[in-house]
Design an enzyme around this catalytic site. Structure first.
Site, mmCIF file in Angstrom:
data_model
loop_
_atom_site.group_PDB
_atom_site.id
_atom_site.type_symbol
_atom_site.label_atom_id
_atom_site.label_comp_id
_atom_site.label_asym_id
_atom_site.label_seq_id
_atom_site.Cartn_x
_atom_site.Cartn_y
_atom_site.Cartn_z
ATOM 1 N N LYS A 74 0.921 -1.050 0.022
ATOM 2 C CA LYS A 74 0.199 0.113 -0.063
ATOM 3 C C LYS A 74 0.838 1.256 0.500
ATOM 4 C CE LYS A 74 -4.114 -2.358 2.095
ATOM 5 N NZ LYS A 74 -5.122 -1.778 3.590
ATOM 6 N N ASN A 95 -5.007 1.704 -1.805
ATOM 7 C CA ASN A 95 -5.307 0.148 -1.942
ATOM 8 C C ASN A 95 -6.265 0.476 -3.426
ATOM 9 O OD1 ASN A 95 -7.616 1.810 -1.297
ATOM 10 N ND2 ASN A 95 -8.607 0.199 -0.261
ATOM 11 N N GLY A 136 -2.289 0.833 9.137
ATOM 12 C CA GLY A 136 -3.193 0.577 8.243
ATOM 13 C C GLY A 136 -4.776 1.090 8.593
HETATM 14 P P1 NDP Z 1 -2.612 -3.194 11.949
HETATM 15 O O1 NDP Z 1 -1.174 -5.354 11.707
HETATM 16 O O2 NDP Z 1 -1.589 -2.142 10.527
HETATM 17 O O3 NDP Z 1 -3.437 -3.383 12.820
HETATM 18 C C1 NDP Z 1 -3.018 -3.838 13.953
HETATM 19 C C2 NDP Z 1 -4.210 -2.545 15.330
HETATM 20 O O4 NDP Z 1 -5.046 -3.605 16.141
HETATM 21 C C3 NDP Z 1 -2.898 -2.263 15.909
HETATM 22 O O5 NDP Z 1 -3.409 -1.180 16.011
HETATM 23 C C4 NDP Z 1 -3.002 -3.237 17.105
HETATM 24 O O6 NDP Z 1 -2.211 -1.892 18.228
HETATM 25 C C5 NDP Z 1 -4.036 -3.701 17.085
HETATM 26 N N1 NDP Z 1 -4.124 -4.902 17.926
HETATM 27 C C6 NDP Z 1 -4.045 -6.160 17.124
HETATM 28 N N2 NDP Z 1 -4.050 -6.443 18.412
HETATM 29 C C7 NDP Z 1 -4.455 -6.359 20.159
HETATM 30 C C8 NDP Z 1 -4.950 -6.453 21.557
HETATM 31 N N3 NDP Z 1 -5.016 -7.898 21.452
HETATM 32 N N4 NDP Z 1 -5.164 -5.368 21.706
HETATM 33 C C9 NDP Z 1 -5.464 -4.099 21.506
HETATM 34 N N5 NDP Z 1 -4.614 -3.691 20.874
HETATM 35 C C10 NDP Z 1 -4.218 -5.038 19.073
HETATM 36 O O7 NDP Z 1 -3.813 -3.540 11.040
HETATM 37 P P2 NDP Z 1 -4.692 -3.421 9.743
HETATM 38 O O8 NDP Z 1 -5.161 -2.157 10.135
HETATM 39 O O9 NDP Z 1 -4.250 -3.511 8.023
HETATM 40 O O10 NDP Z 1 -5.533 -3.972 10.024
HETATM 41 C C11 NDP Z 1 -6.778 -4.718 11.376
HETATM 42 C C12 NDP Z 1 -8.020 -5.068 10.995
HETATM 43 O O11 NDP Z 1 -8.324 -3.758 9.760
HETATM 44 C C13 NDP Z 1 -7.464 -6.134 10.237
HETATM 45 O O12 NDP Z 1 -7.753 -7.612 11.120
HETATM 46 C C14 NDP Z 1 -8.033 -6.088 8.974
HETATM 47 O O13 NDP Z 1 -9.123 -7.008 9.170
HETATM 48 C C15 NDP Z 1 -9.389 -4.847 9.715
HETATM 49 N N6 NDP Z 1 -9.845 -3.951 7.778
HETATM 50 C C16 NDP Z 1 -11.161 -4.402 7.093
HETATM 51 C C17 NDP Z 1 -11.365 -3.824 6.080
HETATM 52 C C18 NDP Z 1 -12.465 -3.628 5.319
HETATM 53 O O14 NDP Z 1 -12.957 -3.866 4.736
HETATM 54 N N7 NDP Z 1 -13.592 -4.548 6.506
HETATM 55 C C19 NDP Z 1 -9.978 -3.110 5.024
HETATM 56 C C20 NDP Z 1 -8.899 -3.395 6.095
HETATM 57 C C21 NDP Z 1 -8.788 -3.899 6.959
HETATM 58 P P3 NDP Z 1 -0.994 -1.882 17.996
HETATM 59 O O15 NDP Z 1 0.045 -0.936 17.889
HETATM 60 O O16 NDP Z 1 -0.855 -1.548 19.992
HETATM 61 O O17 NDP Z 1 -0.135 -3.064 18.083
#
Ligand code: NDP
Length: 286
Positions: A74, A95, A136
């Site tokens: 991306k 995207n 992201g």
């Molecule tokens: P990233 O890996 O970039 O970010 C993940 C985020 O989730 C971070 O803020 C992370 O926190 C947090 N996180 C993960 N596990 C935990 C936990 N156990 N406790 C607290 N915080 C947690 O992922 P993306 O942003 O790319 O994607 C996130 C989700 O969005 C995905 O599951 C994806 O399926 C969904 N998504 C849905 C879309 C849709 O069209 N519906 C489109 C794009 C994504 P930290 O920074 O502290 O690690």
């Protein structure tokens, strides 16, 4: 002798990602192409980071109408494009690439898909938002909420450095007021909140019983609660929110609407979201 003209040259679109096998977008988009009788194809391609420049050059050479970019491309794709749309420019992530004349322009439809889905229930203008996550997807959702006029966005994230980066981006590049809560203890949603968004990966299949560390009793019936997790669409957060009397929005809506917006960019056609939603719902429930 009578004859008939044919056109065997389909318009091409697709997705570049690594890995690519579990991305259901191809099924969703091709169901829309079929439903609307469009002679278009969507090709799901597994592209390694090293092959991304060649893949983009290939799409140009084959005159693709455009393509989606998923992880990990991306950001890296930007240097191979000819320009960026407004929100893609602010987020620094693309995207959806769109051919306009001879130029390939990068857009970001993730947050726009979320916004389209949210707007069916509430206009975010002037609203106070609590958003969990700073990855992201959160960046895309936060920027679009801010561009749509959200007054205040509280970013709640475990890793303070990632959270701070999103808060600074929102404060510097949009009119919204953003602040950070480092998520170190059970979070109580402030009473004056209008919109609550889970933009973390918590609840995504197969870890479907994972829950956000929040006090669910602080969710009020006046709040709209949105989850971006598409699979399963009914997360534990949404079940808790419904029990508390909140209106809810699931992540399928975001996924479907970003597809609708992408297809509109490529084909000019407003495709039927319900066809795409049914395709995904059948896949995720099957
Ligand atoms: P990233 O890996 O970039 O970010 C993940 C985020 O989730 C971070 O803020 C992370 O926190 C947090 N996180 C993960 N596990 C935990 C936990 N156990 N406790 C607290 N915080 C947690 O992922 P993306 O942003 O790319 O994607 C996130 C989700 O969005 C995905 O599951 C994806 O399926 C969904 N998504 C849905 C879309 C849709 O069209 N519906 C489109 C794009 C994504 P930290 O920074 O502290 O690690």
């Amino acid at each position: 002798m009578a004859g008939k003209a044919h056109n065997f040259l389909s318009e091409l679109t697709g997705c570049f990602a690594f890995p690519a096998a579990e991305n259901p977008t191809v099924a969703m988009i091709e169901s829309a192409y079929r439903h609307h009788g469009l002679d278009w194809r969507y090709i799901n391609c597994e592209i390694t980071p090293a092959n991304l420049p060649a893949a983009v050059a290939g799409a140009r050479a084959m005159n693709w109408a455009g393509f989606n970019c998923s992880l990990p491309h991306k950001v890296a794709v930007i240097q191979h494009l000819d320009g960026l749309g407004e929100s893609a420019e602010i987020m620094g992530a693309v995207n959806c690439v769109v051919r306009r004349g001879a130029a390939y322009v990068g857009e970001n439809t993730d947050g726009k898909g979320f916004l389209a889905s949210l707007s069916e229930i509430v206009d975010p203008a002037g609203r106070r938002v609590v958003m969990f996550g700073a990855g992201g997807a959160a960046r895309a959702v936060g920027v679009e909420l801010a561009l749509a006029g959200a007054a205040a966005i509280t970013v709640v994230n475990r890793d303070p450095a990632r959270g701070r980066a999103v808060v600074e981006l929102l404060n510097q590049k949009t009119g919204a007021r953003a602040d950070l809560v480092t998520w170190a203890a059970r979070y109580r949603v402030p009473e004056e909140t209008d919109i609550v968004v889970n933009a973390t990966s918590i609840g995504l299949f197969p870890d479907v019983n994972a829950t956000l560390d929040i006090d669910a009793e602080t969710l009020q019936p006046t709040m709209v609660v949105a989850d971006i997790i598409p699979n399963p669409p009914r997360t534990r957060l949404l079940a808790d929110a419904e029990r508390r009397g909140c209106r809810t929005i699931d992540g399928l809506g975001m996924l479907v609407n970003q597809g609708v917006i992408g297809v509109k960019h490529w084909t000019g056609v407003d495709v039927d979201a319900t066809v795409m939603r049914k395709t995904l719902a059948d896949l995720f429930n099957g």
